[in-house]
Design a protein around this motif. Structure first.
Motif, PDB file in Angstrom:
ATOM      1  N   SER A 140       0.834  -1.192   0.000  1.00 45.45           N
ATOM      2  CA  SER A 140       0.000   0.000   0.000  1.00 45.45           C
ATOM      3  C   SER A 140       0.873   1.248   0.000  1.00 45.45           C
ATOM      4  CB  SER A 140      -0.889   0.023   1.240  1.00 45.45           C
ATOM      5  OG  SER A 140      -0.090   0.186   2.400  1.00 45.45           O
ATOM      6  N   MET A 141       0.232   2.388  -0.243  1.00 41.81           N
ATOM      7  CA  MET A 141       0.948   3.659  -0.197  1.00 41.81           C
ATOM      8  C   MET A 141       1.468   3.925   1.211  1.00 41.81           C
ATOM      9  SD  MET A 141       2.199   6.331  -1.541  1.00 41.81           S
ATOM     10  CE  MET A 141       1.542   6.324  -3.183  1.00 41.81           C
ATOM     11  N   GLU A 142       0.690   3.558   2.220  1.00 42.42           N
ATOM     12  CA  GLU A 142       1.100   3.768   3.596  1.00 42.42           C
ATOM     13  C   GLU A 142       2.353   2.957   3.923  1.00 42.42           C
ATOM     14  OE1 GLU A 142      -2.647   5.293   2.856  1.00 42.42           O
ATOM     15  OE2 GLU A 142      -2.089   3.201   2.603  1.00 42.42           O
ATOM     16  N   THR A 180       3.906  11.619  -0.854  1.00 44.57           N
ATOM     17  CA  THR A 180       2.922  10.545  -0.985  1.00 44.57           C
ATOM     18  C   THR A 180       1.594  11.047  -1.541  1.00 44.57           C
ATOM     19  OG1 THR A 180       2.266  10.766   1.330  1.00 44.57           O
ATOM     20  CG2 THR A 180       3.937   9.124   0.829  1.00 44.57           C
ATOM     21  N   ASP A 181       1.215  12.281  -1.218  1.00 39.55           N
ATOM     22  CA  ASP A 181      -0.037  12.830  -1.767  1.00 39.55           C
ATOM     23  C   ASP A 181       0.015  12.903  -3.286  1.00 39.55           C
ATOM     24  OD1 ASP A 181      -1.123  13.047   0.734  1.00 39.55           O
ATOM     25  OD2 ASP A 181      -0.714  15.197   0.932  1.00 39.55           O
ATOM     26  N   ARG A 195       0.064   9.190  -4.781  1.00 34.96           N
ATOM     27  CA  ARG A 195      -1.174   8.425  -4.579  1.00 34.96           C
ATOM     28  C   ARG A 195      -2.016   8.345  -5.856  1.00 34.96           C
ATOM     29  NH1 ARG A 195      -2.873   6.890   0.157  1.00 34.96           N
ATOM     30  NH2 ARG A 195      -1.617   8.419   1.249  1.00 34.96           N
TER      31      ARG A 195
END
Length: 52
Positions: free
Chosen positions: A11-13, A26-27, A30
């Protein structure tokens, strides 16, 4: 190197946490990245034992 040592990102997290990425990065990512479950590589066949 991180993926080689600990496997793919799910995941991105997870990517952000393992690579210490700030929220500003990350924004933007995404909207560009998507995460697929890993596929297993085919297991190479072993040659027959010598003398068989």
């Amino acid at each position: 190197m991180d993926r080689w040592l600990r496997g793919p990102y799910a995941s991105m997290e997870e990517l952000a946490g393992r690579c210490l990425l700030p929220p500003t990065v990350t924004d933007r990512l995404r909207e560009l990245l998507f995460f697929l479950p890993p596929t297993q590589a085919p297991t190479p066949e072993r040659p027959p034992p010598a003398g068989s």
